[in-house]
Design a protein around this motif. Structure first.
Motif, PDB file in Angstrom:
ATOM      1  N   ASP A 100       0.823  -1.211   0.000  1.00 27.54           N
ATOM      2  CA  ASP A 100       0.000   0.000   0.000  1.00 27.54           C
ATOM      3  C   ASP A 100       0.858   1.262   0.000  1.00 27.54           C
ATOM      4  O   ASP A 100       0.416   2.309  -0.430  1.00 27.54           O
ATOM      5  N   ASN A 101       2.088   1.173   0.455  1.00 27.60           N
ATOM      6  CA  ASN A 101       3.037   2.283   0.435  1.00 27.60           C
ATOM      7  C   ASN A 101       3.769   2.228  -0.915  1.00 27.60           C
ATOM      8  O   ASN A 101       4.953   1.933  -1.003  1.00 27.60           O
ATOM      9  N   ARG A 102       3.041   2.523  -1.980  1.00 25.28           N
ATOM     10  CA  ARG A 102       3.521   2.315  -3.351  1.00 25.28           C
ATOM     11  C   ARG A 102       4.619   3.277  -3.778  1.00 25.28           C
ATOM     12  O   ARG A 102       5.342   2.996  -4.732  1.00 25.28           O
ATOM     13  N   ASP A 103       4.753   4.407  -3.084  1.00 21.31           N
ATOM     14  CA  ASP A 103       5.816   5.346  -3.442  1.00 21.31           C
ATOM     15  C   ASP A 103       7.193   4.752  -3.164  1.00 21.31           C
ATOM     16  O   ASP A 103       8.167   5.080  -3.832  1.00 21.31           O
ATOM     17  N   ILE A 104       7.271   3.870  -2.180  1.00 23.30           N
ATOM     18  CA  ILE A 104       8.551   3.259  -1.801  1.00 23.30           C
ATOM     19  C   ILE A 104       8.659   1.828  -2.308  1.00 23.30           C
ATOM     20  O   ILE A 104       9.734   1.376  -2.695  1.00 23.30           O
ATOM     21  N   TYR A 105       7.539   1.105  -2.323  1.00 26.35           N
ATOM     22  CA  TYR A 105       7.532  -0.315  -2.667  1.00 26.35           C
ATOM     23  C   TYR A 105       6.634  -0.561  -3.875  1.00 26.35           C
ATOM     24  O   TYR A 105       5.419  -0.691  -3.721  1.00 26.35           O
ATOM     25  N   PRO A 106       7.208  -0.649  -5.067  1.00 26.77           N
ATOM     26  CA  PRO A 106       6.368  -0.863  -6.257  1.00 26.77           C
ATOM     27  C   PRO A 106       5.778  -2.272  -6.295  1.00 26.77           C
ATOM     28  O   PRO A 106       6.340  -3.214  -5.738  1.00 26.77           O
ATOM     29  N   ALA A 107       4.646  -2.389  -6.957  1.00 23.16           N
ATOM     30  CA  ALA A 107       4.000  -3.693  -7.144  1.00 23.16           C
ATOM     31  C   ALA A 107       4.870  -4.556  -8.047  1.00 23.16           C
ATOM     32  O   ALA A 107       5.653  -4.050  -8.856  1.00 23.16           O
ATOM     33  N   TYR A 108       4.738  -5.878  -7.894  1.00 20.78           N
ATOM     34  CA  TYR A 108       5.494  -6.793  -8.738  1.00 20.78           C
ATOM     35  C   TYR A 108       4.688  -8.069  -8.958  1.00 20.78           C
ATOM     36  O   TYR A 108       3.780  -8.382  -8.206  1.00 20.78           O
ATOM     37  N   GLU A 109       5.045  -8.781 -10.007  1.00 24.69           N
ATOM     38  CA  GLU A 109       4.408 -10.056 -10.332  1.00 24.69           C
ATOM     39  C   GLU A 109       5.179 -11.182  -9.654  1.00 24.69           C
ATOM     40  O   GLU A 109       6.409 -11.135  -9.566  1.00 24.69           O
ATOM     41  N   ALA A 110       4.464 -12.196  -9.193  1.00 26.61           N
ATOM     42  CA  ALA A 110       5.096 -13.374  -8.605  1.00 26.61           C
ATOM     43  C   ALA A 110       4.371 -14.619  -9.103  1.00 26.61           C
ATOM     44  O   ALA A 110       3.152 -14.594  -9.309  1.00 26.61           O
ATOM     45  N   ARG A 111       5.129 -15.684  -9.273  1.00 20.48           N
ATOM     46  CA  ARG A 111       4.527 -16.958  -9.640  1.00 20.48           C
ATOM     47  C   ARG A 111       3.839 -17.541  -8.415  1.00 20.48           C
ATOM     48  O   ARG A 111       4.423 -17.579  -7.330  1.00 20.48           O
ATOM     49  N   ILE A 112       2.616 -17.989  -8.581  1.00 18.36           N
ATOM     50  CA  ILE A 112       1.854 -18.554  -7.466  1.00 18.36           C
ATOM     51  C   ILE A 112       2.599 -19.729  -6.852  1.00 18.36           C
ATOM     52  O   ILE A 112       2.636 -19.878  -5.633  1.00 18.36           O
ATOM     53  N   GLU A 113       3.246 -20.527  -7.670  1.00 21.42           N
ATOM     54  CA  GLU A 113       3.947 -21.708  -7.153  1.00 21.42           C
ATOM     55  C   GLU A 113       5.149 -21.345  -6.269  1.00 21.42           C
ATOM     56  O   GLU A 113       5.627 -22.184  -5.522  1.00 21.42           O
ATOM     57  N   ASP A 114       5.627 -20.101  -6.337  1.00 21.35           N
ATOM     58  CA  ASP A 114       6.750 -19.660  -5.498  1.00 21.35           C
ATOM     59  C   ASP A 114       6.292 -19.126  -4.147  1.00 21.35           C
ATOM     60  O   ASP A 114       7.118 -18.749  -3.316  1.00 21.35           O
ATOM     61  N   LEU A 115       4.981 -19.067  -3.933  1.00 22.41           N
ATOM     62  CA  LEU A 115       4.420 -18.486  -2.715  1.00 22.41           C
ATOM     63  C   LEU A 115       3.734 -19.553  -1.873  1.00 22.41           C
ATOM     64  O   LEU A 115       3.073 -20.434  -2.409  1.00 22.41           O
ATOM     65  N   GLU A 116       3.886 -19.445  -0.571  1.00 23.77           N
ATOM     66  CA  GLU A 116       3.076 -20.241   0.351  1.00 23.77           C
ATOM     67  C   GLU A 116       2.120 -19.269   1.023  1.00 23.77           C
ATOM     68  O   GLU A 116       2.560 -18.320   1.674  1.00 23.77           O
ATOM     69  N   VAL A 117       0.847 -19.476   0.844  1.00 21.92           N
ATOM     70  CA  VAL A 117      -0.146 -18.586   1.448  1.00 21.92           C
ATOM     71  C   VAL A 117      -0.399 -19.078   2.872  1.00 21.92           C
ATOM     72  O   VAL A 117      -0.853 -20.201   3.077  1.00 21.92           O
TER      73      VAL A 117
END
Length: 142
Positions: free
Chosen positions: A114-131
């Motif tokens: 949500d603090n997008r001025d400092i931390y830009p959004a990025y794409e990630a592969r779902i398989e690389d994430l553990e929810v």
């Protein structure tokens, strides 16, 4: 740790774990519990209380929504990234609390701070994430 719930309440475990842009999880140890009225929990989720837990938020990546030292209530049964929302994710042994949005790229999601001025959004592969779970509620010191 076994605590007795106050009358007309449900205890939710609080873990000594923090999610941020760089919290490395070494151990997930329950420190105490917070009591919630069952009727209030049922308004937040239809999930069983055994699927709920509370952790801390560290860092500024989710400001203004979540601040450093806020606590968040997670529903660990909600791990499907087929819908947008706030989630706690583990990526390379690091916990992150982030906004997740569907990506037009198959097999990917967009990870949003949500603090997008400092931390830009990025794409990630779902398989690389553990929810770990979906964020349902937060608490804050005043």
């Amino acid at each position: 740790m076994h605590e007795e719930a106050p009358a007309f309440s449900t205890l939710v475990p609080v873990y000594e774990v923090a999610a941020s842009g760089g919290a490395v999880v070494e151990a997930e140890e329950q420190s105490h519990s917070l009591a919630f009225p069952p009727a209030y929990l049922s308004k937040l989720t239809s999930s069983s209380p055994k699927n709920l837990s509370i952790i801390s938020v560290k860092g500024d990546s989710m400001e203004k929504t979540l601040l450093d030292d806020d606590i968040v209530l997670l529903d660990r049964s909600k791990t499907h990234l087929g819908y947008d929302g706030l989630f706690v994710l583990r990526h390379n042994d690091t916990l992150h609390v982030k906004r997740v949005a569907l990506s037009p790229k198959p097999g990917h999601v967009t990870i949003i701070s949500d603090n997008r001025d400092i931390y830009p959004a990025y794409e990630a592969r779902i398989e690389d994430l553990e929810v770990i779970g979906k964020v349902l509620w937060y608490g804050r010191k005043v």
